[in-house]
Design a protein around this motif. Structure first.
Motif, short mmCIF file in Angstrom:
data_model
loop_
_atom_site.label_atom_id
_atom_site.label_comp_id
_atom_site.label_asym_id
_atom_site.label_seq_id
_atom_site.Cartn_x
_atom_site.Cartn_y
_atom_site.Cartn_z
N ASP A 183 0.82 -1.21 0.00
CA ASP A 183 0.00 0.00 0.00
C ASP A 183 0.85 1.26 0.00
O ASP A 183 0.40 2.32 -0.46
N MET A 184 2.06 1.19 0.53
CA MET A 184 2.93 2.36 0.50
C MET A 184 3.24 2.77 -0.93
O MET A 184 3.22 3.95 -1.28
N THR A 185 3.54 1.79 -1.77
CA THR A 185 3.83 2.08 -3.17
C THR A 185 2.58 2.53 -3.91
O THR A 185 2.63 3.42 -4.76
N LYS A 186 1.45 1.92 -3.58
CA LYS A 186 0.20 2.33 -4.23
C LYS A 186 -0.09 3.81 -3.98
O LYS A 186 -0.50 4.54 -4.90
N GLU A 187 0.12 4.26 -2.75
CA GLU A 187 -0.14 5.67 -2.45
C GLU A 187 0.88 6.57 -3.13
O GLU A 187 0.54 7.66 -3.62
N LEU A 188 2.13 6.14 -3.16
CA LEU A 188 3.15 6.91 -3.88
C LEU A 188 2.74 7.09 -5.35
O LEU A 188 2.82 8.18 -5.91
N TYR A 189 2.31 6.00 -5.94
CA TYR A 189 1.87 6.03 -7.35
C TYR A 189 0.71 7.00 -7.54
O TYR A 189 0.71 7.81 -8.47
N GLU A 190 -0.26 6.92 -6.66
CA GLU A 190 -1.45 7.77 -6.78
C GLU A 190 -1.14 9.25 -6.60
O GLU A 190 -1.81 10.11 -7.17
#
Length: 323
Positions: free
Chosen positions: A272-279
């Motif tokens: 989820d950390m990467t998902k938020e970075l992406y978003e």
């Protein structure tokens, strides 16, 4: 007498709390930030990888490839006086493409040869693999977790641009702490214009957030106020605070395209950390998630998919790879 007893108890509790906070700050600083062996990670279930991945990490033919190359050892004095070193390998044929490969926590430069061989043998890149401060043959008595390292990365880039020429197109490719490093560099005003694309494999958003997650997971402790006090100690001893070491803040203002890669089964640095970075990324961004991959496993678990995604991403963002 009863009132005096309560006062003494209250003073004792306050004194104990203060001593615990101070001692705890030094304990966790020495545990995570200070350079040296980190036995607490041995046997950590969150870092357990598949037998296939472990075999590749330990005995893969990429290791022989790394040892067979003839590198130019380069040195750089950091802005705060540390002597840093890295390994440069020129492409087989003259090329204006360079990848800088940044390793993870407790790793060292040549471990990125797992990825370097792909860039070198299949894409024809010049490659450079630096040892982060506190790692390998670089100086430093602490680990920077990406924040001071971002400035080292920028200085390495400028040094290599002088060596290879102003028309060099640079790719940053980082793993774990190295991924956080390249993201922390991505939004700064000093980022060289030669940096055209960034690949971030298994990054975290901020050091504070990562430590808060791990303190809860490994020690069942809340972040506040212990982690905040440790942050003050880190600022005093290593020159940065855990909250300012924040990749999320940087990608919100970056202009450089970013490819995010993460394993869906990562429990050490949650996906989820990467998902938020992406978003939250301001620039053009892509996200590639690998089924069943734990921390840092994506390349081994889906090598063909990994290479295809990276190749397409570079094709779209480097002029020398475009049709």
């Amino acid at each position: 007498m009863r009132k005096m007893g309560w006062k003494k108890l209250l003073v004792f509790i306050i004194a104990f709390f203060i001593v615990f906070q101070i001692a705890g700050s030094f304990f966790f600083y020495n545990l995570a930030i200070k350079r040296g062996p980190k036995d607490f990670l041995t046997g950590n279930a969150d870092l357990k990888v598949s037998a296939e991945t472990m075999e590749v990490f330990l005995n893969g033919d990429w290791r022989l490839w790394v040892e067979e190359q003839e590198y130019e050892e380069m040195k750089l004095t950091s802005r705060d006086g540390l002597e840093l070193m890295g390994y440069y390998l020129p492409a087989k044929q003259p090329s204006d493409k360079l990848v800088i490969l940044t390793h993870g926590y407790l790793g060292h430069a040549k471990q990125m040869g797992l990825y370097g061989r792909y860039y070198y043998e299949e894409l024809g890149f010049n490659i450079f693999m630096p040892n982060a401060r506190g790692h390998g043959r670089s100086g430093g008595d602490y680990y920077g977790f990406g924040w001071p390292d971002r400035l080292d990365l920028i200085d390495w880039t400028n040094l290599l641009e002088e060596k290879l020429g102003a028309k060099t197109e640079v790719v940053y490719h980082g793993l774990s702490m190295g991924a956080a490093t390249v993201l922390m560099a991505s939004g700064g005003d000093e980022l060289p214009k030669q940096v055209k694309a960034i690949v971030a494999d298994s990054p975290y958003q901020s050091v504070y957030q990562l430590f808060a997650y791990q303190m809860n997971r490994m020690f069942h402790l809340p972040a506040y106020p212990l982690l905040d006090n440790m942050s003050l100690l880190t600022k005093a001893k290593a020159g940065y605070s855990l909250k300012e070491a924040n990749a999320l803040n940087e990608v919100k203002k970056t202009e450089v395209p970013i490819l995010y890669i993460h394993g869906k089964a990562d429990t050490f640095v949650p996906t989820d950390m990467t998902k938020e970075l992406y978003e939250e990324t301001k620039s053009e961004a892509e996200l590639f998630l690998v089924d069943g991959a734990n921390h840092g496993e994506a390349f081994v678990m889906d090598e063909d998919g990994y290479k295809a995604v990276v190749s397409d991403f570079l094709q779209a963002n480097l002029s020398t790879l475009k049709d």
